[in-house]
Design a protein around this motif. Structure first.
Motif, PDB file in Angstrom:
ATOM      1  N   GLU A  52       0.654  -1.241   0.208  1.00 57.11           N
ATOM      2  CA  GLU A  52       0.025   0.020   0.056  1.00 57.11           C
ATOM      3  C   GLU A  52       1.039   1.417   0.052  1.00 57.11           C
ATOM      4  OE1 GLU A  52      -2.091   1.160  -1.043  1.00 57.11           O
ATOM      5  OE2 GLU A  52      -2.445   2.927   0.666  1.00 57.11           O
ATOM      6  N   ALA A  53       1.064   2.087  -1.135  1.00 55.29           N
ATOM      7  CA  ALA A  53       1.768   3.131  -1.312  1.00 55.29           C
ATOM      8  C   ALA A  53       1.160   4.004  -1.438  1.00 55.29           C
ATOM      9  CB  ALA A  53       2.751   2.455  -2.686  1.00 55.29           C
ATOM     10  N   PRO A  54       1.417   5.561  -1.389  1.00 58.71           N
ATOM     11  CA  PRO A  54       0.132   6.853  -1.909  1.00 58.71           C
ATOM     12  C   PRO A  54      -0.102   6.785  -3.107  1.00 58.71           C
ATOM     13  CG  PRO A  54       2.337   7.491  -0.824  1.00 58.71           C
ATOM     14  CD  PRO A  54       2.537   5.707  -0.899  1.00 58.71           C
ATOM     15  N   HIS A  55      -1.300   6.897  -4.061  1.00 60.81           N
ATOM     16  CA  HIS A  55      -1.807   6.601  -5.502  1.00 60.81           C
ATOM     17  C   HIS A  55      -0.992   4.792  -5.277  1.00 60.81           C
ATOM     18  CE1 HIS A  55      -2.481  10.649  -5.591  1.00 60.81           C
ATOM     19  NE2 HIS A  55      -1.048  10.716  -5.672  1.00 60.81           N
ATOM     20  N   PHE A  56      -0.372   5.072  -6.335  1.00 61.46           N
ATOM     21  CA  PHE A  56       0.584   3.223  -6.328  1.00 61.46           C
ATOM     22  C   PHE A  56       2.058   3.604  -6.700  1.00 61.46           C
ATOM     23  CE2 PHE A  56      -0.432   4.183 -10.405  1.00 61.46           C
ATOM     24  CZ  PHE A  56       0.568   4.097 -11.225  1.00 61.46           C
ATOM     25  N   ASP A  57       2.275   2.191  -6.037  1.00 61.27           N
ATOM     26  CA  ASP A  57       4.128   2.522  -6.834  1.00 61.27           C
ATOM     27  C   ASP A  57       4.263   1.330  -6.788  1.00 61.27           C
ATOM     28  OD1 ASP A  57       7.189   2.573  -6.754  1.00 61.27           O
ATOM     29  OD2 ASP A  57       7.195   3.939  -4.742  1.00 61.27           O
ATOM     30  N   PRO A  58       4.801   0.805  -8.428  1.00 58.84           N
ATOM     31  CA  PRO A  58       5.843  -0.311  -8.441  1.00 58.84           C
ATOM     32  C   PRO A  58       6.812  -1.365  -7.563  1.00 58.84           C
ATOM     33  CG  PRO A  58       5.876   0.405 -10.432  1.00 58.84           C
ATOM     34  CD  PRO A  58       5.196   1.641  -9.097  1.00 58.84           C
ATOM     35  N   GLU A  59       7.618   0.210  -6.735  1.00 60.51           N
ATOM     36  CA  GLU A  59       8.510  -0.256  -6.546  1.00 60.51           C
ATOM     37  C   GLU A  59       8.797   0.059  -4.731  1.00 60.51           C
ATOM     38  OE1 GLU A  59      11.776   0.413  -8.206  1.00 60.51           O
ATOM     39  OE2 GLU A  59      12.009  -0.357 -10.017  1.00 60.51           O
ATOM     40  N   TRP A  60       7.609  -0.618  -4.131  1.00 60.04           N
ATOM     41  CA  TRP A  60       7.285  -0.036  -2.890  1.00 60.04           C
ATOM     42  C   TRP A  60       6.983  -1.155  -1.923  1.00 60.04           C
ATOM     43  CZ3 TRP A  60       6.630   4.721  -0.196  1.00 60.04           C
ATOM     44  CH2 TRP A  60       5.732   4.888   0.705  1.00 60.04           C
ATOM     45  N   PRO A  61       8.304  -1.642  -1.206  1.00 64.97           N
ATOM     46  CA  PRO A  61       8.265  -3.075  -0.535  1.00 64.97           C
ATOM     47  C   PRO A  61       7.909  -3.737   0.959  1.00 64.97           C
ATOM     48  CG  PRO A  61      10.568  -2.256  -0.820  1.00 64.97           C
ATOM     49  CD  PRO A  61       9.491  -1.229  -0.894  1.00 64.97           C
ATOM     50  N   SER A  62       6.976  -4.841   0.671  1.00 70.10           N
ATOM     51  CA  SER A  62       6.165  -4.527   2.062  1.00 70.10           C
ATOM     52  C   SER A  62       5.990  -5.921   3.054  1.00 70.10           C
ATOM     53  CB  SER A  62       5.170  -4.134   2.110  1.00 70.10           C
ATOM     54  OG  SER A  62       4.147  -4.753   3.134  1.00 70.10           O
ATOM     55  N   ASP A  63       6.654  -6.362   4.029  1.00 70.58           N
ATOM     56  CA  ASP A  63       6.866  -7.751   4.533  1.00 70.58           C
ATOM     57  C   ASP A  63       5.039  -7.864   5.385  1.00 70.58           C
ATOM     58  OD1 ASP A  63       9.235  -7.991   3.842  1.00 70.58           O
ATOM     59  OD2 ASP A  63       9.866  -6.999   5.347  1.00 70.58           O
ATOM     60  N   ILE A  64       4.763  -8.992   4.283  1.00 72.33           N
ATOM     61  CA  ILE A  64       3.520  -9.238   5.095  1.00 72.33           C
ATOM     62  C   ILE A  64       3.177 -10.545   5.225  1.00 72.33           C
ATOM     63  CG2 ILE A  64       1.120  -9.777   3.950  1.00 72.33           C
ATOM     64  CD1 ILE A  64       1.039  -8.003   1.497  1.00 72.33           C
ATOM     65  N   THR A  65       2.588 -10.045   7.039  1.00 78.21           N
ATOM     66  CA  THR A  65       2.953 -11.438   7.559  1.00 78.21           C
ATOM     67  C   THR A  65       1.013 -12.588   7.580  1.00 78.21           C
ATOM     68  OG1 THR A  65       4.743 -10.639   8.417  1.00 78.21           O
ATOM     69  CG2 THR A  65       3.207 -12.885   9.831  1.00 78.21           C
ATOM     70  N   VAL A  66       1.449 -13.648   7.760  1.00 80.60           N
ATOM     71  CA  VAL A  66       0.415 -14.362   8.226  1.00 80.60           C
ATOM     72  C   VAL A  66       0.388 -15.146   9.183  1.00 80.60           C
ATOM     73  CG1 VAL A  66      -1.068 -16.281   7.098  1.00 80.60           C
ATOM     74  CG2 VAL A  66      -0.699 -15.083   5.431  1.00 80.60           C
ATOM     75  N   TRP A  67      -1.004 -15.410  10.165  1.00 85.16           N
ATOM     76  CA  TRP A  67      -0.548 -16.374  11.020  1.00 85.16           C
ATOM     77  C   TRP A  67      -2.277 -17.526  10.822  1.00 85.16           C
ATOM     78  CZ3 TRP A  67      -0.437 -10.841  10.723  1.00 85.16           C
ATOM     79  CH2 TRP A  67       0.985 -10.323  11.427  1.00 85.16           C
ATOM     80  N   MET A  68      -2.233 -18.511  11.492  1.00 83.72           N
ATOM     81  CA  MET A  68      -3.292 -19.056  11.299  1.00 83.72           C
ATOM     82  C   MET A  68      -2.964 -19.872  12.869  1.00 83.72           C
ATOM     83  SD  MET A  68      -2.557 -21.734   8.674  1.00 83.72           S
ATOM     84  CE  MET A  68      -2.742 -21.408   6.347  1.00 83.72           C
ATOM     85  N   ASN A  69      -3.843 -19.444  13.185  1.00 79.88           N
ATOM     86  CA  ASN A  69      -5.230 -19.818  15.011  1.00 79.88           C
ATOM     87  C   ASN A  69      -3.409 -19.167  15.626  1.00 79.88           C
ATOM     88  OD1 ASN A  69      -7.009 -21.444  13.858  1.00 79.88           O
ATOM     89  ND2 ASN A  69      -6.041 -23.567  14.892  1.00 79.88           N
ATOM     90  N   GLY A  70      -3.370 -18.121  15.108  1.00 83.73           N
ATOM     91  CA  GLY A  70      -2.140 -17.510  16.131  1.00 83.73           C
ATOM     92  C   GLY A  70      -1.042 -17.479  16.419  1.00 83.73           C
ATOM     93  N   VAL A  71      -0.895 -18.303  15.003  1.00 81.69           N
ATOM     94  CA  VAL A  71       0.762 -19.145  14.757  1.00 81.69           C
ATOM     95  C   VAL A  71       1.305 -17.952  13.984  1.00 81.69           C
ATOM     96  CG1 VAL A  71       2.049 -20.965  14.662  1.00 81.69           C
ATOM     97  CG2 VAL A  71      -0.061 -21.585  15.886  1.00 81.69           C
ATOM     98  N   ASP A  72       2.420 -17.134  14.265  1.00 81.49           N
ATOM     99  CA  ASP A  72       2.624 -16.786  12.944  1.00 81.49           C
ATOM    100  C   ASP A  72       3.462 -17.932  11.874  1.00 81.49           C
ATOM    101  OD1 ASP A  72       4.690 -15.439  10.743  1.00 81.49           O
ATOM    102  OD2 ASP A  72       5.608 -14.192  12.754  1.00 81.49           O
ATOM    103  N   ILE A  73       3.102 -17.635  10.749  1.00 81.92           N
ATOM    104  CA  ILE A  73       3.670 -19.175   9.374  1.00 81.92           C
ATOM    105  C   ILE A  73       5.004 -18.348   9.143  1.00 81.92           C
ATOM    106  CG2 ILE A  73       1.466 -20.421  10.660  1.00 81.92           C
ATOM    107  CD1 ILE A  73       1.194 -20.129   6.763  1.00 81.92           C
TER     108      ILE A  73
END
Length: 325
Positions: free
Chosen positions: A191-212
């Motif tokens: 999620e960048a201002p407007h949009f930006d194809p070079e805007w890295p973001s570390d996105i995490t997923v948890w299942m049942n409260g566990v960081d996978i």
């Protein structure tokens, strides 16, 4: 933008996509174009020059490869108006000439899809907001207090700078079944201002409260309408993301079959006839806090929301595949 280091998996379960990819790869020029884009992005004119092809021919090849989702393009300002920059999507293609069911006749599957607006818990920070299928705001922009508004169920695009959204999926499989793996797939980007194809973001997923594990999104994508777009004017806004799949089995956790952690099914305490909590977000201490855009079934490039896919088997079936008891 750096090429996505992911694997495209094809099988007889999606013959239309298999045919599109096979057609895209049937041309020597298109294969050369994919090879050219293996290390960096180029605009169409640069591709034509490097491959000694007419620009019109190169543009046609780009369109076919884009329709097969083997590359994506971004419109960026150029010296003479806008230019189309091409980036390769995948480094590997795996083709199974059978359906996944045929791969293991003793395995059964259970699948459920939840709209992106039906989260049961959240903790979000600006920039944040929700839009409907036409791109219209559903709640006031950058005001997290409105995220529990009933209109959230109409959301086809949700964006946050950091924090999380959590969903609950009922698990309805036979009581004595044994899990083989559990997967969650969804379309998302930074999620960048407007949009930006070079805007890295570390996105995490948890299942049942566990960081996978986490996946680094390369950017926030716009410049062209998403394939499902119903907007009349796309403006300078986010339009589409990348389809990613987090999976956990007895060996560990993966994103698009690339290992991300050793968290396995036993760590998730999943039992039949229970609920699975799926949380996705950006941590406060992430190296790249570049936000999150989440796409619904009618927005972006892929006609799905958040999809859970579970593989299980009966205990009396002898099988060499790993499972949790």
């Amino acid at each position: 933008m750096e090429c996505e280091r992911t694997v495209l998996k094809l099988s007889m379960e999606d013959k239309r996509k298999l045919r599109k990819v096979a057609h895209a790869l049937a041309s020597a020029d298109r294969v050369d174009l994919l090879e050219l884009l293996s290390t960096q992005s180029f605009n169409v004119i640069e591709c034509a020059e490097k491959l000694s092809l007419p620009v019109s021919t190169t543009a046609a090849h780009v369109r076919i490869l884009e329709e097969a989702e083997l590359l994506h393009t971004e419109s960026r300002p150029g010296k003479r108006g806008s230019m189309k920059v091409c980036t390769r999507q995948f480094n590997e293609i795996h083709i199974a000439l059978h359906s996944m069911v045929e791969l293991n006749n003793s395995s059964q599957t259970y699948e459920l899809e939840v709209p992106i607006g039906q989260f049961v818990d959240c903790d979000v920070f600006p920039t944040c907001g929700m839009a409907d299928v036409h791109g219209n705001l559903l709640v006031p922009d950058d005001e997290p207090v409105h995220f529990y508004h009933p209109k959230r169920t109409e959301a086809e695009l949700i964006w946050i700078r950091k924090g999380y959204l959590e969903y609950v999926f009922p698990l309805q499989i036979p009581e004595d079944a044994r899990l083989v793996d559990i997967q969650f797939s969804l379309e998302l980007c930074s999620e960048a201002p407007h949009f930006d194809p070079e805007w890295p973001s570390d996105i995490t997923v948890w299942m049942n409260g566990v960081d996978i594990g986490s996946w680094r999104s390369p950017g926030d994508f716009g410049g062209r309408p998403g394939h499902l777009s119903q907007q009349r004017d796309i403006g300078a806004s986010t339009q589409y993301g990348l389809l990613k799949t987090w999976k956990v089995d007895a060996k560990g956790s993966t994103v698009d079959d690339v290992a991300i952690s050793q968290v396995n099914l036993a760590d998730l305490s999943i039992t039949s006839q229970s609920f699975v909590r799926f949380r996705i977000g950006v941590k406060d201490n992430a190296q790249h806090i570049g936000g999150l855009n989440l796409f619904g079934k009618q927005f972006g490039d892929h006609p799905q929301a958040i999809r859970m896919h579970v593989v299980y088997e009966w205990p009396e079936n002898k099988n060499t595949r790993p499972f949790i008891t």
